[in-house]
Design a protein around this motif. Sequence first.
Motif, short mmCIF file in Angstrom:
data_model
loop_
_atom_site.label_atom_id
_atom_site.label_comp_id
_atom_site.label_asym_id
_atom_site.label_seq_id
_atom_site.Cartn_x
_atom_site.Cartn_y
_atom_site.Cartn_z
N LYS A 289 0.78 -57.26 45.98
CA LYS A 289 1.03 -58.31 46.99
C LYS A 289 1.88 -57.77 48.15
CE LYS A 289 0.65 -62.22 43.81
NZ LYS A 289 1.39 -63.27 43.06
N SER A 290 2.94 -57.02 47.81
CA SER A 290 3.83 -56.51 48.87
C SER A 290 3.13 -55.46 49.73
CB SER A 290 5.11 -55.92 48.26
OG SER A 290 4.81 -54.83 47.42
N ALA A 291 2.16 -54.75 49.14
CA ALA A 291 1.42 -53.73 49.89
C ALA A 291 0.30 -54.35 50.73
CB ALA A 291 0.83 -52.69 48.95
N GLY A 292 0.04 -55.65 50.52
CA GLY A 292 -1.02 -56.33 51.28
C GLY A 292 -2.41 -55.96 50.82
N CYS A 293 -2.53 -55.42 49.58
CA CYS A 293 -3.85 -55.07 49.02
C CYS A 293 -4.55 -56.33 48.54
CB CYS A 293 -3.68 -54.12 47.83
SG CYS A 293 -3.66 -52.41 48.30
N LYS A 294 -5.84 -56.39 48.75
CA LYS A 294 -6.60 -57.53 48.25
C LYS A 294 -7.14 -57.20 46.86
CE LYS A 294 -10.42 -60.66 49.16
NZ LYS A 294 -11.63 -60.95 49.96
N PRO A 295 -6.77 -57.97 45.83
CA PRO A 295 -7.29 -57.72 44.48
C PRO A 295 -8.82 -57.82 44.45
CG PRO A 295 -5.46 -59.27 44.41
CD PRO A 295 -5.83 -59.11 45.85
N ASP A 296 -9.43 -56.97 43.64
CA ASP A 296 -10.89 -57.04 43.46
C ASP A 296 -11.20 -57.44 42.02
OD1 ASP A 296 -10.29 -54.78 42.00
OD2 ASP A 296 -11.52 -53.41 43.18
N THR A 297 -12.48 -57.45 41.68
CA THR A 297 -12.90 -57.91 40.35
C THR A 297 -12.31 -57.06 39.24
OG1 THR A 297 -14.98 -58.68 41.33
CG2 THR A 297 -14.91 -58.49 38.93
N LEU A 298 -12.32 -55.73 39.42
CA LEU A 298 -11.79 -54.84 38.37
C LEU A 298 -10.31 -55.08 38.13
CD1 LEU A 298 -13.60 -51.47 39.22
CD2 LEU A 298 -14.08 -53.02 37.32
N PHE A 299 -9.56 -55.29 39.22
CA PHE A 299 -8.13 -55.57 39.08
C PHE A 299 -7.91 -56.85 38.29
CE2 PHE A 299 -4.17 -57.56 40.49
CZ PHE A 299 -3.26 -56.52 40.32
N TYR A 300 -8.62 -57.91 38.65
CA TYR A 300 -8.46 -59.18 37.95
C TYR A 300 -8.90 -59.08 36.49
CZ TYR A 300 -7.15 -62.03 42.00
OH TYR A 300 -6.48 -62.60 43.06
N ASN A 301 -9.97 -58.32 36.22
CA ASN A 301 -10.40 -58.15 34.82
C ASN A 301 -9.30 -57.53 33.98
OD1 ASN A 301 -12.87 -59.15 35.64
ND2 ASN A 301 -13.96 -57.21 35.52
N SER A 302 -8.67 -56.49 34.53
CA SER A 302 -7.57 -55.82 33.81
C SER A 302 -6.38 -56.77 33.63
CB SER A 302 -7.12 -54.57 34.57
OG SER A 302 -8.13 -53.60 34.60
N LEU A 303 -6.08 -57.52 34.67
CA LEU A 303 -4.94 -58.44 34.61
C LEU A 303 -5.18 -59.55 33.58
CD1 LEU A 303 -2.22 -59.34 35.72
CD2 LEU A 303 -3.42 -60.52 37.59
N ILE A 304 -6.39 -60.09 33.55
CA ILE A 304 -6.73 -61.13 32.57
C ILE A 304 -6.54 -60.58 31.15
CG2 ILE A 304 -8.67 -62.41 31.54
CD1 ILE A 304 -9.73 -62.75 34.45
N ASN A 305 -6.99 -59.36 30.93
CA ASN A 305 -6.88 -58.74 29.61
C ASN A 305 -5.42 -58.55 29.21
OD1 ASN A 305 -8.12 -57.39 27.25
ND2 ASN A 305 -7.19 -55.56 28.10
N ILE A 306 -4.60 -58.03 30.14
CA ILE A 306 -3.18 -57.78 29.85
C ILE A 306 -2.45 -59.10 29.57
CG2 ILE A 306 -1.01 -56.94 30.82
CD1 ILE A 306 -2.76 -54.86 32.36
N LEU A 307 -2.69 -60.11 30.42
CA LEU A 307 -2.04 -61.41 30.22
C LEU A 307 -2.43 -62.01 28.88
CD1 LEU A 307 -2.46 -62.91 33.81
CD2 LEU A 307 -0.28 -62.37 32.70
N GLY A 308 -3.71 -61.94 28.56
CA GLY A 308 -4.19 -62.50 27.29
C GLY A 308 -3.60 -61.82 26.08
N ARG A 309 -3.50 -60.47 26.15
CA ARG A 309 -2.98 -59.71 25.01
C ARG A 309 -1.47 -59.86 24.85
NH1 ARG A 309 -7.41 -58.53 21.89
NH2 ARG A 309 -9.14 -58.14 23.33
N THR A 310 -0.79 -60.30 25.92
CA THR A 310 0.67 -60.49 25.82
C THR A 310 1.02 -61.94 25.55
OG1 THR A 310 0.77 -60.72 28.24
CG2 THR A 310 1.22 -58.54 27.33
N GLY A 311 0.03 -62.74 25.18
CA GLY A 311 0.29 -64.14 24.81
C GLY A 311 0.37 -65.10 25.97
N GLN A 312 0.05 -64.63 27.16
CA GLN A 312 0.12 -65.50 28.34
C GLN A 312 -1.28 -66.03 28.67
OE1 GLN A 312 2.91 -63.91 31.47
NE2 GLN A 312 2.96 -62.12 30.12
N LEU A 313 -1.81 -66.77 27.72
CA LEU A 313 -3.19 -67.23 27.84
C LEU A 313 -3.38 -68.19 29.01
CD1 LEU A 313 -6.06 -67.24 26.75
CD2 LEU A 313 -5.38 -69.00 25.10
#
Length: 387
Positions: A207-231
């Motif tokens: 966010k601070s770098a002004g990068c726009k997230p893409d599908t691959l970024f969101y896929n990884s983020l969903i997986n990490i959040l889910g595995r850390t109990g942040q469903l």
Amino acid sequence: MGYKHTEFAHDRMVDLLGKMRQIDRMWELVEKMNQEGFLTLKTIAKVMRRLAGARRWKDVIEFFDNLEYMGCVKNTEVMNLLLDTLCKEKRVEVARETFLVLKNHIAPNAYTFNIFVHGWCSIQRIDEALWTIQEMRGLGFRPTVITYSIIIKAYCNQLNLAKAYEILDRMVAEGCIPNIITYTTLMNLHAKSRQLDEALSIVDKVKSAGCKPDTLFYNSLINILGRTGQLSEALHIYEVEMKMNGVHRNTSTYNTMISILCYHKQWQNALNVLEEMKKSLCMPDLQTYRPLLKLFFSEEELDVQIHSLLNDIVIKRHLSFDLDTYTTLIHGLCRVGNIGCATTLFDEMIDREIQPRRRTCNMLMQEVEQRNMYHYVEKIWNFTKHS
């Protein structure tokens, strides 16, 4: 009457003949295509890759050498095809020797050096990749974000955080701004290293770098959040944020969400995501169904759901089971005591020449021994002895 095969059909047939190792017939078709004016850069790439896949390295180089006689110009783009083909087959040293000969009369470009950076990294020779960057500079080419991201990914594959961040600092110091691929790579490295807080902190850097997230970024983020109990946060990304930012879901997005919901034993919500997937342009694959099957076998009174999924896989989707799917099914059937179906699938695996894992053989052996199925005990024993 008057029908002629299209350029696409010719290229497809060249690819298929090469894949089937029908190299002589492939050559005949290529010569015919050349005479009829169908030989394109895409054809050249397919021929090179299929020859390389058959480990006919000399033929790849000979084909390149003969391109001029076939009316094709040997320029930087064609040279890069040759080098990329050899590097992707992990023949980086052969590619390097070839380049040293060709560079005297064909000028390289920045992409040429990125091919070598990727090639050296793919065979875990990162020092050579770094040396390639120096060579690149010497010829007046600046390393790009792609160049540095390849090196960072190589260090990430080695779980070497210190080196990955050293390269990141170097690229930033040179004014080469990281992109979303760079950040996704680093986020996945932290996740693999079980540094989950650090992995999630990458979101703030993006966010601070002004990068726009893409599908691959969101896929990884969903997986990490889910595995850390942040469903709930993972679901928010999937249901709200991706749509809000105009980022499309792909097959991996749906598969990741289904896997996370199964991990949290929310099978009904997982089935709802599967239905959403079917209505989208993304078709379910075997990876879609495996976590559902695994969960259903572990839960009681879900036989109907298992049969429904299997019907979906085989009858509706016409998907052939792979090793992981066979393993999931056989292990699940053993756990619920359906040894008849488990042995049928085991036989099917062997008939299709798919090698069962040792753990699968041991589990099935134990089950058939308990049921005094001595003929099948002998069958498994003979199979493991000769495999």
